[in-house]
Scaffold this motif. Sequence first.
Motif, PDB file in Angstrom:
ATOM      1  N   LYS A  33       2.820   4.523  -5.025  1.00  0.00           N
ATOM      2  CA  LYS A  33       2.975   4.843  -6.448  1.00  0.00           C
ATOM      3  C   LYS A  33       3.274   6.322  -6.705  1.00  0.00           C
ATOM      4  O   LYS A  33       3.967   6.649  -7.660  1.00  0.00           O
ATOM      5  CB  LYS A  33       1.717   4.455  -7.229  1.00  0.00           C
ATOM      6  CG  LYS A  33       1.506   2.971  -7.338  1.00  0.00           C
ATOM      7  CD  LYS A  33       0.263   2.664  -8.139  1.00  0.00           C
ATOM      8  CE  LYS A  33      -0.009   1.183  -8.189  1.00  0.00           C
ATOM      9  NZ  LYS A  33      -1.258   0.894  -8.915  1.00  0.00           N
ATOM     10  N   ASN A  34       2.726   7.206  -5.882  1.00  0.00           N
ATOM     11  CA  ASN A  34       2.883   8.637  -6.174  1.00  0.00           C
ATOM     12  C   ASN A  34       3.219   9.475  -4.938  1.00  0.00           C
ATOM     13  O   ASN A  34       3.314  10.684  -5.038  1.00  0.00           O
ATOM     14  CB  ASN A  34       1.605   9.179  -6.819  1.00  0.00           C
ATOM     15  CG  ASN A  34       0.373   8.945  -5.977  1.00  0.00           C
ATOM     16  OD1 ASN A  34       0.464   8.625  -4.791  1.00  0.00           O
ATOM     17  ND2 ASN A  34      -0.794   9.093  -6.583  1.00  0.00           N
ATOM     18  N   SER A 110      -9.628   5.512   1.108  1.00  0.00           N
ATOM     19  CA  SER A 110      -8.678   6.610   1.010  1.00  0.00           C
ATOM     20  C   SER A 110      -7.500   6.242   0.108  1.00  0.00           C
ATOM     21  O   SER A 110      -7.067   7.037  -0.723  1.00  0.00           O
ATOM     22  CB  SER A 110      -8.179   6.994   2.404  1.00  0.00           C
ATOM     23  OG  SER A 110      -7.356   8.132   2.355  1.00  0.00           O
ATOM     24  N   TYR A 111      -7.013   5.020   0.266  1.00  0.00           N
ATOM     25  CA  TYR A 111      -5.907   4.556  -0.575  1.00  0.00           C
ATOM     26  C   TYR A 111      -6.315   4.585  -2.048  1.00  0.00           C
ATOM     27  O   TYR A 111      -5.571   5.054  -2.904  1.00  0.00           O
ATOM     28  CB  TYR A 111      -5.493   3.143  -0.155  1.00  0.00           C
ATOM     29  CG  TYR A 111      -4.235   2.660  -0.801  1.00  0.00           C
ATOM     30  CD1 TYR A 111      -2.999   3.007  -0.290  1.00  0.00           C
ATOM     31  CD2 TYR A 111      -4.274   1.843  -1.932  1.00  0.00           C
ATOM     32  CE1 TYR A 111      -1.818   2.565  -0.882  1.00  0.00           C
ATOM     33  CE2 TYR A 111      -3.117   1.387  -2.529  1.00  0.00           C
ATOM     34  CZ  TYR A 111      -1.892   1.752  -1.991  1.00  0.00           C
ATOM     35  OH  TYR A 111      -0.733   1.315  -2.587  1.00  0.00           O
ATOM     36  N   GLY A 112      -7.511   4.116  -2.339  1.00  0.00           N
ATOM     37  CA  GLY A 112      -8.005   4.115  -3.721  1.00  0.00           C
ATOM     38  C   GLY A 112      -8.197   5.524  -4.280  1.00  0.00           C
ATOM     39  O   GLY A 112      -7.906   5.759  -5.450  1.00  0.00           O
ATOM     40  N   LEU A 113      -8.649   6.446  -3.450  1.00  0.00           N
ATOM     41  CA  LEU A 113      -8.851   7.822  -3.917  1.00  0.00           C
ATOM     42  C   LEU A 113      -7.556   8.551  -4.202  1.00  0.00           C
ATOM     43  O   LEU A 113      -7.553   9.566  -4.895  1.00  0.00           O
ATOM     44  CB  LEU A 113      -9.659   8.610  -2.879  1.00  0.00           C
ATOM     45  CG  LEU A 113     -11.127   8.224  -2.754  1.00  0.00           C
ATOM     46  CD1 LEU A 113     -11.770   8.915  -1.543  1.00  0.00           C
ATOM     47  CD2 LEU A 113     -11.885   8.581  -4.023  1.00  0.00           C
ATOM     48  N   THR A 114      -6.439   8.046  -3.685  1.00  0.00           N
ATOM     49  CA  THR A 114      -5.149   8.706  -3.925  1.00  0.00           C
ATOM     50  C   THR A 114      -4.309   7.987  -4.985  1.00  0.00           C
ATOM     51  O   THR A 114      -3.176   8.359  -5.232  1.00  0.00           O
ATOM     52  CB  THR A 114      -4.341   8.826  -2.622  1.00  0.00           C
ATOM     53  OG1 THR A 114      -4.151   7.519  -2.076  1.00  0.00           O
ATOM     54  CG2 THR A 114      -5.058   9.714  -1.619  1.00  0.00           C
ATOM     55  N   GLU A 115      -4.891   6.959  -5.605  1.00  0.00           N
ATOM     56  CA  GLU A 115      -4.196   6.261  -6.692  1.00  0.00           C
ATOM     57  C   GLU A 115      -3.912   7.216  -7.844  1.00  0.00           C
ATOM     58  O   GLU A 115      -4.705   8.124  -8.098  1.00  0.00           O
ATOM     59  CB  GLU A 115      -5.064   5.121  -7.236  1.00  0.00           C
ATOM     60  CG  GLU A 115      -5.139   3.937  -6.333  1.00  0.00           C
ATOM     61  CD  GLU A 115      -4.485   2.729  -6.966  1.00  0.00           C
ATOM     62  OE1 GLU A 115      -3.656   2.127  -6.286  1.00  0.00           O
ATOM     63  OE2 GLU A 115      -4.827   2.408  -8.099  1.00  0.00           O
TER      64      GLU A 115
END
Length: 119
Positions: A33-34, A110-115
């Motif tokens: 996404k980013n 980690s994936y969730g923290l970089t959303e």
Amino acid sequence: MNRQEIFKWVKEQYDTDPDYPWQDANAVLRHWKNRKWYGLIMKVGRDKLGLSGVEEIEVLNLKCDPEMIGFLRTRPGFLPAYHMNKMKWISVLLDGTVSDEEIRNLIHISYGLTEPKKR
């Protein structure tokens, strides 16, 4: 888990392909996404990690909750993040010390923290 197993799993879970920004063996995992990094797999000399020996080993750097980092670093297979913010990232040895399930759970965190932040 080894690097190929991680690449297969993140492709299935997050449709992530490894990115090689330095044209070497170091691979970045980016949030779709980013494009923020949620993982970095690299080969590092054991001596640079504070371990005995000089041969290279593979590590996975992951973003993590700072409170979890303190606990994880007391356990075998977890080290202060190499070349990353040690308050927000942790290095995980990919030598079989840490279970596959725990590595997958930490990748998910980690994936969730970089959303992207919701507005």
